[in-house]
Design a protein around this motif. Structure first.
Motif, mmCIF file in Angstrom:
data_model
loop_
_atom_site.group_PDB
_atom_site.id
_atom_site.type_symbol
_atom_site.label_atom_id
_atom_site.label_comp_id
_atom_site.label_asym_id
_atom_site.label_seq_id
_atom_site.Cartn_x
_atom_site.Cartn_y
_atom_site.Cartn_z
ATOM 1 N N GLY A 39 0.821 -1.200 0.000
ATOM 2 C CA GLY A 39 0.000 0.000 0.000
ATOM 3 C C GLY A 39 0.857 1.252 0.000
ATOM 4 N N TYR A 40 0.189 2.384 -0.027
ATOM 5 C CA TYR A 40 0.904 3.658 -0.008
ATOM 6 C C TYR A 40 0.065 4.690 0.733
ATOM 7 C CZ TYR A 40 -2.278 5.028 -3.769
ATOM 8 O OH TYR A 40 -3.401 5.314 -4.508
ATOM 9 N N CYS A 41 0.717 5.765 1.098
ATOM 10 C CA CYS A 41 0.025 6.822 1.835
ATOM 11 C C CYS A 41 0.493 8.179 1.317
ATOM 12 C CB CYS A 41 0.319 6.703 3.331
ATOM 13 S SG CYS A 41 -0.378 8.047 4.320
ATOM 14 N N THR A 42 -0.456 9.061 1.041
ATOM 15 C CA THR A 42 -0.136 10.446 0.690
ATOM 16 C C THR A 42 -0.932 11.357 1.620
ATOM 17 O OG1 THR A 42 -1.920 10.638 -0.941
ATOM 18 C CG2 THR A 42 0.201 9.835 -1.732
ATOM 19 N N ASP A 43 -0.229 12.238 2.280
ATOM 20 C CA ASP A 43 -0.887 13.176 3.198
ATOM 21 C C ASP A 43 -0.046 14.431 3.250
ATOM 22 O OD1 ASP A 43 -2.485 14.376 5.051
ATOM 23 O OD2 ASP A 43 -1.665 13.275 6.760
ATOM 24 N N GLY A 44 -0.544 15.489 2.624
ATOM 25 C CA GLY A 44 0.243 16.714 2.555
ATOM 26 C C GLY A 44 1.515 16.461 1.768
ATOM 27 N N ASP A 45 2.654 16.734 2.391
ATOM 28 C CA ASP A 45 3.943 16.502 1.727
ATOM 29 C C ASP A 45 4.493 15.098 1.963
ATOM 30 O OD1 ASP A 45 3.947 19.054 0.718
ATOM 31 O OD2 ASP A 45 5.058 19.894 2.424
ATOM 32 N N GLN A 46 3.792 14.295 2.744
ATOM 33 C CA GLN A 46 4.275 12.946 3.049
ATOM 34 C C GLN A 46 3.953 11.969 1.922
ATOM 35 O OE1 GLN A 46 6.119 11.839 5.394
ATOM 36 N NE2 GLN A 46 6.067 13.347 7.039
ATOM 37 N N LEU A 48 4.531 7.827 1.507
ATOM 38 C CA LEU A 48 5.015 6.584 2.109
ATOM 39 C C LEU A 48 4.634 5.396 1.238
ATOM 40 C CD1 LEU A 48 3.895 7.165 5.826
ATOM 41 C CD2 LEU A 48 6.106 7.710 4.794
ATOM 42 N N LEU A 49 5.544 4.448 1.133
ATOM 43 C CA LEU A 49 5.301 3.197 0.428
ATOM 44 C C LEU A 49 5.457 2.051 1.425
ATOM 45 C CD1 LEU A 49 7.397 3.974 -2.769
ATOM 46 C CD2 LEU A 49 4.913 3.769 -2.680
#
Length: 273
Positions: A39-46, A48-49
């Motif tokens: 999975g991955y995560c996008t939040d603001g400037d973050q 993550l993989l």
């Protein structure tokens, strides 16, 4: 579940582009020699993989960290076969074919049984289809692994990855880094250092990682160096196809698992031209 989390540095547009490329590529791929993206995560400037966790780390650490236990010849050939199968999947089963563009020992991760998985697909590129012979792109990747024609012209082909794979094979055989600026002049670039050895069989034993202490089948070594030399041809058209490399390496790995004395008996040569 234990997972590995990679936090991307998004300085500039390239970081964002690599993140999107990685997510798309690994969402489409499914092969035992490619790392799985959970999975991955996008939040603001973050950015993550989330990957499957590879407990044995990278091939680079095992080859070049003096604190690590020396990899046996059999394990090295096992890793070579698995990495080649991963490249074969990208080139022969994906459509359009995929050019990895960053094949190196640092991107080959190992599970608890030393099964390799290719990782980090941020630089991957869709390969040429139809009548096209190459794709043109800004030169990316890691110095020491890049094919000479790609480094000079920016023209990327499937054979560019074959050259990079040859460099990894040479690292597996010699135990030296593709590029090591701490070494004396003439020994810093691995391919340039060992290219003169390829045509002199009597010098093959001088190429082998001394930490192996001679524990390798001589015929398997000869075959492995022959494949490596073909992958590192300066003329890209003369480099072998990845499916032929897989077949040849599988043959070497099967012979490496037999008794050393038996392995050194006369055997039929493997032709991967």
């Amino acid at each position: 579940m234990v997972v590995a989390i990679k936090q991307l540095n998004l300085d500039g547009q390239q970081g964002s582009h690599e993140f999107v490329t990685e997510v798309i590529m690994l969402s489409l791929f499914d092969h035992s020699n490619l790392v799985k993206l959970f999975g991955y995560c996008t939040d603001g400037d973050q950015r993550l993989l989330v990957y499957e966790y590879m407990p044995m780390g990278s091939l680079e650490h095992h080859l070049f960290d003096p604190e690590r236990k020396t990899l046996s010849w059999n394990i090295r050939m096992k890793i070579a076969v698995g990495a080649a199968r991963g490249v074969e999947y990208l080139q022969c089963r994906a459509y359009p074919p995929v050019i990895y563009r960053d094949l190196k020992s640092a991107n080959i991760l190992l599970d608890h049984d030393f099964n390799p998985k290719l990782s980090d697909f941020g630089l991957a590129k869709l390969g040429p289809i139809g009548d096209k012979t190459h794709v043109s792109t800004r030169v990316m990747g890691t110095y020491g692994y890049c094919a000479p024609e790609y480094a000079m012209s920016g023209k990327l082909t499937l054979k560019s990855d074959i050259y990079s794979f040859g460099v990894v094979l040479l690292e597996l055989i010699t135990g030296h880094k593709a590029l090591d600026l701490s070494r004396k002049s003439g020994h810093q670039n691995l391919v340039a250092w060992f290219r003169p050895y390829f045509n002199e069989r009597r010098k093959y034993s001088k190429m082998v990682d001394p930490r192996l202490q001679g524990n390798y089948p001589l015929r398997s070594l000869h075959h492995a160096i022959a494949i490596t030399a073909m992958c590192l041809q300066e003329d890209a058209n003369r480099r072998p196809l990845i499916r032929d490399i897989v077949i040849a390496l599988e043959y070497i790995a099967s012979k490496s698992n037999c008794d050393f004395n038996t392995c050194q008996q006369q055997e039929p040569e493997t032709d991967i031209n």
